[in-house]
Motif scaffolding. Sequence first.
Motif, PDB file in Angstrom:
ATOM      1  N   CYS A  21       1.428  -1.512   0.178  1.00 35.33           N
ATOM      2  CA  CYS A  21      -0.327  -0.258  -0.291  1.00 35.33           C
ATOM      3  C   CYS A  21       0.181   1.587  -0.138  1.00 35.33           C
ATOM      4  CB  CYS A  21      -1.125   0.093   0.885  1.00 35.33           C
ATOM      5  SG  CYS A  21      -0.075   0.372   2.442  1.00 35.33           S
ATOM      6  N   GLY A  22       1.944   0.822   0.014  1.00 34.80           N
ATOM      7  CA  GLY A  22       2.486   2.064  -0.201  1.00 34.80           C
ATOM      8  C   GLY A  22       3.044   3.351   1.521  1.00 34.80           C
ATOM      9  N   ASN A  23       2.449   2.618   2.050  1.00 34.24           N
ATOM     10  CA  ASN A  23       2.755   3.217   3.837  1.00 34.24           C
ATOM     11  C   ASN A  23       3.501   2.943   4.772  1.00 34.24           C
ATOM     12  OD1 ASN A  23       1.101   4.385   5.770  1.00 34.24           O
ATOM     13  ND2 ASN A  23       0.826   2.446   7.183  1.00 34.24           N
ATOM     14  N   GLN A  24       4.230   4.069   5.309  1.00 36.29           N
ATOM     15  CA  GLN A  24       5.481   4.281   6.240  1.00 36.29           C
ATOM     16  C   GLN A  24       5.022   2.687   6.858  1.00 36.29           C
ATOM     17  OE1 GLN A  24       7.516   7.647   6.562  1.00 36.29           O
ATOM     18  NE2 GLN A  24       8.499   7.211   8.535  1.00 36.29           N
ATOM     19  N   MET A  25       6.089   2.100   7.034  1.00 38.85           N
ATOM     20  CA  MET A  25       5.602   0.968   7.940  1.00 38.85           C
ATOM     21  C   MET A  25       6.637   1.214   9.706  1.00 38.85           C
ATOM     22  SD  MET A  25       6.472  -2.801   5.955  1.00 38.85           S
ATOM     23  CE  MET A  25       5.383  -3.466   6.942  1.00 38.85           C
TER      24      MET A  25
END
Length: 80
Positions: A21-25
């Motif tokens: 999803c491209g979210n910062q982990m």
Amino acid sequence: MEWVCPICNGMASYVVKCSECGNQMEARGAIQDYFDDYSPYLSQYITKQNDGVDSKRCVHLFYCSNCRDDKRITINEIKM
Ligand SMILES: [Zn+2]
Ligand SMILES: [Zn+2]
């Protein structure tokens, strides 16, 4: 001279984007902090590290709150 993980020692931070999803982990810390001695994950890493003098890696866990999935990232340790 000692091999240390720059992330465990707060000398660097590592930003991981979720491949889904491209979210910062979220950084969850070193994997050895999350599993006990009886965990198959940990014993796998310990076995690897005890195999030789060449143990210059630290495995960190990152978590995506969107996908509720985690990822293991191998960090190369540095000499200091
Ligand atoms: Zn580390
Ligand atoms: Zn995600």
